[in-house]
Scaffold this motif. Structure first.
Motif, PDB file in Angstrom:
ATOM      1  N   LEU A 174       0.835  -1.296  -0.119  1.00 18.46           N
ATOM      2  CA  LEU A 174       0.111  -0.065  -0.225  1.00 18.46           C
ATOM      3  C   LEU A 174       1.028   1.407   0.136  1.00 18.46           C
ATOM      4  N   ILE A 175       2.173   1.138   0.050  1.00 21.76           N
ATOM      5  CA  ILE A 175       3.405   2.278   0.193  1.00 21.76           C
ATOM      6  C   ILE A 175       3.843   2.131  -1.259  1.00 21.76           C
ATOM      7  N   PRO A 176       3.376   3.179  -2.213  1.00 18.78           N
ATOM      8  CA  PRO A 176       3.869   2.991  -3.570  1.00 18.78           C
ATOM      9  C   PRO A 176       5.561   2.957  -3.556  1.00 18.78           C
ATOM     10  N   TRP A 177       6.253   3.550  -2.985  1.00 20.31           N
ATOM     11  CA  TRP A 177       7.534   3.615  -2.925  1.00 20.31           C
ATOM     12  C   TRP A 177       8.283   2.195  -2.594  1.00 20.31           C
ATOM     13  N   LEU A 178       7.659   1.746  -1.524  1.00 27.40           N
ATOM     14  CA  LEU A 178       8.057   0.484  -0.860  1.00 27.40           C
ATOM     15  C   LEU A 178       7.708  -0.788  -1.942  1.00 27.40           C
ATOM     16  N   ARG A 179       6.355  -0.468  -2.540  1.00 26.07           N
ATOM     17  CA  ARG A 179       5.924  -1.586  -3.302  1.00 26.07           C
ATOM     18  C   ARG A 179       6.846  -1.867  -4.698  1.00 26.07           C
ATOM     19  N   GLU A 180       7.259  -0.592  -5.244  1.00 23.59           N
ATOM     20  CA  GLU A 180       7.862  -0.821  -6.429  1.00 23.59           C
ATOM     21  C   GLU A 180       9.094  -1.443  -6.063  1.00 23.59           C
ATOM     22  N   ARG A 181       9.919  -1.046  -5.070  1.00 24.41           N
ATOM     23  CA  ARG A 181      11.175  -1.801  -4.759  1.00 24.41           C
ATOM     24  C   ARG A 181      10.917  -3.068  -4.482  1.00 24.41           C
ATOM     25  N   TYR A 182       9.877  -3.536  -3.755  1.00 23.77           N
ATOM     26  CA  TYR A 182       9.719  -4.685  -3.315  1.00 23.77           C
ATOM     27  C   TYR A 182       9.451  -5.686  -4.284  1.00 23.77           C
ATOM     28  N   ASN A 183       8.743  -5.322  -5.421  1.00 27.04           N
ATOM     29  CA  ASN A 183       8.234  -6.032  -6.520  1.00 27.04           C
ATOM     30  C   ASN A 183       9.405  -6.078  -7.341  1.00 27.04           C
TER      31      ASN A 183
END
Length: 318
Positions: free
Chosen positions: A279-288
């Motif tokens: 749900l956190i765009p910055w974290l989600r992008e790097r997690y993916n």
């Protein structure tokens, strides 16, 4: 003697008659030209009269023509006035419909409206502010919505940037002030619809989860780095060794999940990692990027960059 006396008067009378006859002849000769002049003048007057009659008839015809044209013009004027009244009525109805449409638009959640549309509504209200009693109310609502929308966008933007404790705290303090207004039922002062407030208030949930989510992801990346190095050393003779995604999923779904579930602000009953990362765009992008690496023993430059961006952040205190 007596005969003389008789003859003398006769002679005098004869002379008088001659003189009188001469006078009558002179008068007749003078009256004849006068009569001819009178006849001539009469004929001239008759001619003028006949000319005036002709002109009168022409004027009457012209007058009748003008009357007919005037009737046509008056009918056109009445038709145009009626059309104008109908257009004015239609225009006012359209304007009222716009007021209703715009008022409803300004109440929908901030994520579904645009700053440009709000600015257009503001311009519309300003244009009619002096001629329509509804315009000032709409203008005040548009100004408030414009400010709140800008604040909302700024708050959401922080979730697409690297974690910044100072900025997040500043925004959470703003949200706290708004929350107090809601608790005190000061909706007029807040100038937000309930759906807009609910959406704005939900940002605080994301802020609250950003730091623990970041810490968790940093821990997982560090453990995976250790796993990469260990597997890489033991499999140095192999070129096709791929760290199983199951291993990373085990790291994500087991022990480390319990760590993040134990944070003091426990909002989600499920405690799913998606509540803190996805749900956190910055974290989600790097997690993916991180979880999609095909060969963790030889991470791509993109994966290395994403991991470095996450691991270099100082989470500070919360």
């Amino acid at each position: 003697m007596r005969i003389k006396l008789i003859i003398l008067p006769l002679l005098f009378f004869s002379v008088s008659l001659c003189a009188s006859a001469q006078d009558d002849s002179a008068d007749n000769s003078q009256q004849k030209p006068k009569k001819e002049n009178a006849k001539k003048a009469l004929k001239e007057l008759q001619k003028q009269y006949e000319q005036l009659q002709k002109e009168h008839l022409l004027l009457e015809e012209a007058y009748k023509t003008l009357q007919a044209e005037d009737s046509t013009i008056q009918a056109d004027i009445r038709a145009q006035e009626e059309a104008r009244r109908q257009q004015e009525s239609y225009y006012q109805q359209c304007r009222q419909n716009l007021y209703q449409e715009y008022t409803e638009y300004l109440d929908v959640p901030f994520s579904t409206i645009s700053l440009q549309k709000i600015s257009n509504i503001k311009d519309f209200a300003e244009r009619y502010a002096e001629m329509d009693s509804n315009a000032p109310t709409l203008l005040a609502r548009a100004n408030a919505c414009l400010k709140h929308k800008q604040d909302y966008d700024d708050m959401i933007t922080l979730l697409s940037k690297p974690y910044n404790a100072t900025d997040i705290k500043k925004n959470r303090d703003k949200l706290l002030i708004l929350r107090i207004m809601v608790d005190e039922n000061r909706w007029d002062e807040l100038a937000m619809s309930k759906s807009q407030w609910q959406e704005t208030d939900s940002i605080d949930v994301f802020y609250a989860r950003y730091q623990p989510g970041l810490k968790w992801l940093q821990g997982v990346m560090k453990k995976c780095e250790e796993q990469y190095r260990s597997d890489g050393l033991s499999a140095s003779n192999r070129t096709d060794v791929v760290l199983s995604k199951d291993i990373r999923q085990d790291i994500v779904n087991d022990a480390d999940k319990r760590q993040i579930e134990s944070v003091s602000r426990h909002i989600s009953p499920q405690g799913n990692i998606a509540d803190y990362i996805l749900l956190i765009p910055w974290l989600r992008e790097r997690y993916n990027i991180f979880i999609s690496e095909s060969n963790p023993l030889k991470p791509s430059e993109k994966t290395r960059k994403a991991m470095k961006e996450v691991l270099d952040i100082n989470t500070g205190s919360h």
